[in-house]
Design a protein around this motif. Sequence first.
Motif, PDB file in Angstrom:
ATOM      1  N   GLY A  79      46.569-116.639   0.113  1.00  0.00           N
ATOM      2  CA  GLY A  79      45.898-115.973   1.224  1.00  0.00           C
ATOM      3  C   GLY A  79      46.132-114.486   1.332  1.00  0.00           C
ATOM      4  N   VAL A  80      46.555-113.844   0.231  1.00  0.00           N
ATOM      5  CA  VAL A  80      46.742-112.390   0.224  1.00  0.00           C
ATOM      6  C   VAL A  80      45.505-111.747  -0.411  1.00  0.00           C
ATOM      7  N   ALA A  81      44.814-110.921   0.344  1.00  0.00           N
ATOM      8  CA  ALA A  81      43.608-110.243  -0.144  1.00  0.00           C
ATOM      9  C   ALA A  81      43.781-108.742  -0.007  1.00  0.00           C
ATOM     10  N   ARG A  82      43.036-108.003  -0.819  1.00  0.00           N
ATOM     11  CA  ARG A  82      43.136-106.539  -0.774  1.00  0.00           C
ATOM     12  C   ARG A  82      41.803-105.883  -1.073  1.00  0.00           C
ATOM     13  N   THR A  83      41.678-104.634  -0.652  1.00  0.00           N
ATOM     14  CA  THR A  83      40.636-103.761  -1.170  1.00  0.00           C
ATOM     15  C   THR A  83      41.336-102.773  -2.096  1.00  0.00           C
ATOM     16  N   PHE A  84      40.543-102.105  -2.945  1.00  0.00           N
ATOM     17  CA  PHE A  84      41.113-101.195  -3.929  1.00  0.00           C
ATOM     18  C   PHE A  84      40.799 -99.751  -3.578  1.00  0.00           C
ATOM     19  N   GLN A  85      41.720 -98.863  -3.942  1.00  0.00           N
ATOM     20  CA  GLN A  85      41.512 -97.433  -3.743  1.00  0.00           C
ATOM     21  C   GLN A  85      40.278 -96.981  -4.520  1.00  0.00           C
ATOM     22  N   ASN A  86      40.115 -97.497  -5.735  1.00  0.00           N
ATOM     23  CA  ASN A  86      38.916 -97.245  -6.535  1.00  0.00           C
ATOM     24  C   ASN A  86      38.053 -98.500  -6.496  1.00  0.00           C
ATOM     25  N   ILE A  87      36.829 -98.348  -6.048  1.00  0.00           N
ATOM     26  CA  ILE A  87      35.949 -99.488  -5.813  1.00  0.00           C
ATOM     27  C   ILE A  87      35.773-100.320  -7.085  1.00  0.00           C
ATOM     28  N   ARG A  88      35.879-101.644  -6.946  1.00  0.00           N
ATOM     29  CA  ARG A  88      35.724-102.558  -8.077  1.00  0.00           C
ATOM     30  C   ARG A  88      34.718-103.644  -7.711  1.00  0.00           C
ATOM     31  N   LEU A  89      33.456-103.345  -7.982  1.00  0.00           N
ATOM     32  CA  LEU A  89      32.381-104.300  -7.708  1.00  0.00           C
ATOM     33  C   LEU A  89      31.677-104.671  -9.006  1.00  0.00           C
ATOM     34  N   ILE A  90      30.887-105.745  -8.945  1.00  0.00           N
ATOM     35  CA  ILE A  90      30.004-106.106 -10.058  1.00  0.00           C
ATOM     36  C   ILE A  90      28.703-105.356  -9.810  1.00  0.00           C
ATOM     37  N   GLY A  91      28.563-104.208 -10.441  1.00  0.00           N
ATOM     38  CA  GLY A  91      27.481-103.297 -10.104  1.00  0.00           C
ATOM     39  C   GLY A  91      26.087-103.866 -10.268  1.00  0.00           C
ATOM     40  N   ASP A  92      25.875-104.690 -11.300  1.00  0.00           N
ATOM     41  CA  ASP A  92      24.544-105.236 -11.558  1.00  0.00           C
ATOM     42  C   ASP A  92      24.223-106.443 -10.684  1.00  0.00           C
ATOM     43  N   ALA A  93      25.231-107.044 -10.087  1.00  0.00           N
ATOM     44  CA  ALA A  93      25.009-108.214  -9.227  1.00  0.00           C
ATOM     45  C   ALA A  93      24.578-107.761  -7.835  1.00  0.00           C
ATOM     46  N   THR A  94      23.916-108.644  -7.113  1.00  0.00           N
ATOM     47  CA  THR A  94      23.458-108.298  -5.770  1.00  0.00           C
ATOM     48  C   THR A  94      24.638-108.177  -4.815  1.00  0.00           C
ATOM     49  N   LEU A 136      27.605-110.170   6.115  1.00  0.00           N
ATOM     50  CA  LEU A 136      26.632-109.083   5.962  1.00  0.00           C
ATOM     51  C   LEU A 136      26.098-108.650   7.327  1.00  0.00           C
ATOM     52  N   ASP A 137      25.855-109.612   8.193  1.00  0.00           N
ATOM     53  CA  ASP A 137      25.375-109.292   9.537  1.00  0.00           C
ATOM     54  C   ASP A 137      26.446-108.525  10.310  1.00  0.00           C
ATOM     55  N   ARG A 138      27.683-108.953  10.160  1.00  0.00           N
ATOM     56  CA  ARG A 138      28.808-108.320  10.862  1.00  0.00           C
ATOM     57  C   ARG A 138      28.968-106.866  10.447  1.00  0.00           C
ATOM     58  N   PHE A 139      28.698-106.563   9.167  1.00  0.00           N
ATOM     59  CA  PHE A 139      28.848-105.201   8.645  1.00  0.00           C
ATOM     60  C   PHE A 139      27.528-104.425   8.653  1.00  0.00           C
ATOM     61  N   GLY A 140      26.475-105.015   9.222  1.00  0.00           N
ATOM     62  CA  GLY A 140      25.201-104.328   9.315  1.00  0.00           C
ATOM     63  C   GLY A 140      24.502-104.117   7.991  1.00  0.00           C
ATOM     64  N   MET A 141      24.638-105.079   7.064  1.00  0.00           N
ATOM     65  CA  MET A 141      24.072-104.907   5.728  1.00  0.00           C
ATOM     66  C   MET A 141      23.150-106.050   5.307  1.00  0.00           C
ATOM     67  N   THR A 142      22.646-106.793   6.269  1.00  0.00           N
ATOM     68  CA  THR A 142      21.771-107.928   5.954  1.00  0.00           C
ATOM     69  C   THR A 142      20.549-107.508   5.136  1.00  0.00           C
ATOM     70  N   ALA A 143      19.966-106.372   5.482  1.00  0.00           N
ATOM     71  CA  ALA A 143      18.742-105.917   4.800  1.00  0.00           C
ATOM     72  C   ALA A 143      19.002-105.554   3.340  1.00  0.00           C
ATOM     73  N   LEU A 144      20.271-105.382   2.969  1.00  0.00           N
ATOM     74  CA  LEU A 144      20.604-104.967   1.597  1.00  0.00           C
ATOM     75  C   LEU A 144      21.128-106.115   0.751  1.00  0.00           C
ATOM     76  N   ALA A 145      21.023-107.335   1.246  1.00  0.00           N
ATOM     77  CA  ALA A 145      21.629-108.496   0.584  1.00  0.00           C
ATOM     78  C   ALA A 145      21.183-108.655  -0.865  1.00  0.00           C
ATOM     79  N   ARG A 146      19.931-108.366  -1.177  1.00  0.00           N
ATOM     80  CA  ARG A 146      19.397-108.595  -2.529  1.00  0.00           C
ATOM     81  C   ARG A 146      19.400-107.348  -3.400  1.00  0.00           C
ATOM     82  N   HIS A 147      19.952-106.277  -2.888  1.00  0.00           N
ATOM     83  CA  HIS A 147      20.021-105.040  -3.681  1.00  0.00           C
ATOM     84  C   HIS A 147      21.209-105.112  -4.652  1.00  0.00           C
ATOM     85  N   PRO A 148      21.075-104.513  -5.846  1.00  0.00           N
ATOM     86  CA  PRO A 148      22.242-104.411  -6.737  1.00  0.00           C
ATOM     87  C   PRO A 148      23.335-103.586  -6.074  1.00  0.00           C
ATOM     88  N   ALA A 149      24.545-104.083  -6.104  1.00  0.00           N
ATOM     89  CA  ALA A 149      25.641-103.403  -5.415  1.00  0.00           C
ATOM     90  C   ALA A 149      25.848-101.984  -5.943  1.00  0.00           C
TER      91      ALA A 149
END
Length: 251
Positions: A79-94, A136-149
Motif C-alpha cells: 500500500g505504498v504509492a508515490r509520484t515521481f519528481q520526473n513524470i513517468r507515464l506511458i505517453g502513447d497510451a490514453t 478523472l472526474d475528481r481531477f477535472g479531466m473527464t473530457a481528456l480520458a481518450r487523449h494520449p497522455a
Amino acid sequence: MKALTLDNIARSFGGLPAVDGVSLQAPPGRITGLIGPNGAGKTTVVNLITGLLKVGGGRILVGDDDMTEADAPTLARAGVARTFQNIRLIGDATVLDNVVAGFHRHEKAGTLANMLGLPSAHHERREFERKAHALLDRFGMTALARHPAGSLSYGHQRRIEMMRALAMEPSVLLLDEPVAGMNDAEAYSLADIFRDVARQGVAILLIEHNMRFVMSLCEHIYVLAFGRLIAEGTPDEVAGNPRVIEAYLGS
C-alpha cells in the motif's frame, strides 16, 4: 490505517552520506511535509522508502510491518504509492489507460484470464475503468480520458501521475514535488484533493519546493539539509527557525 515511520535511516554513495540518521513519522490522516534546499537528500529518502534504493542503516516501518528490506513491488502491494519528481507515464497510451494501470495491485483475474479474454477479466477491467473515471472526474479531466497522455500539458501529466498513484488505493502516499512547474492557481486546485485523501486515513508525505504550498497544507514539517534533519515542527515553528533560514538563505 497505517503510519509511515523512518527510524534513523541512512544511505551513503561512495563513502559520502546522502542520508544520515533521518527519523520521522507520517501518521495516517495527515499531510506531513519534508522540505530542504536542493541537494538536501529529499528524493533519496523517497527512493529508500519505496525500495528503489537499499537502506544502509536504520528501519522503515509501514504500520507495524518492518519494510526495511522490502523491494518496490512488495512495498506497492503493502500500500505504498508515490509520484515521481520526473513524470513517468506511458505517453502513447490514453489518459484512462494510464490511470487504470494504477489498479494493477488489485488485479485478481490473472494474466491467463486477460490473455484469453475471459469474462472475469472483462468484468475486472470494467470495474477498474469505472473507478478510473471517478478519479478523472475528481481531477477535472473527464473530457481528456481518450487523449494520449504524452500529448497533454505538463500540468495535466502531473495530475495523471497523481491519479495513477491514487488508483493503487494506498495507505501511504509519497508526493515528490507534485506541483513543480505549476502556477499558484494550478497548485492550489490540488490542495483540497490532497486534504480529502488524508481525511480518508491515508498517511501523506509531501516533498515540495513550493514553500507557501507546504505551509498551507502541512500540520507538521521536517527540514532536511545535507542529508540530516535540522528542524521539525509546525509551519510557524519551522519558518522562524534560524537553522532553517540559514539553510535556505545562507548565514
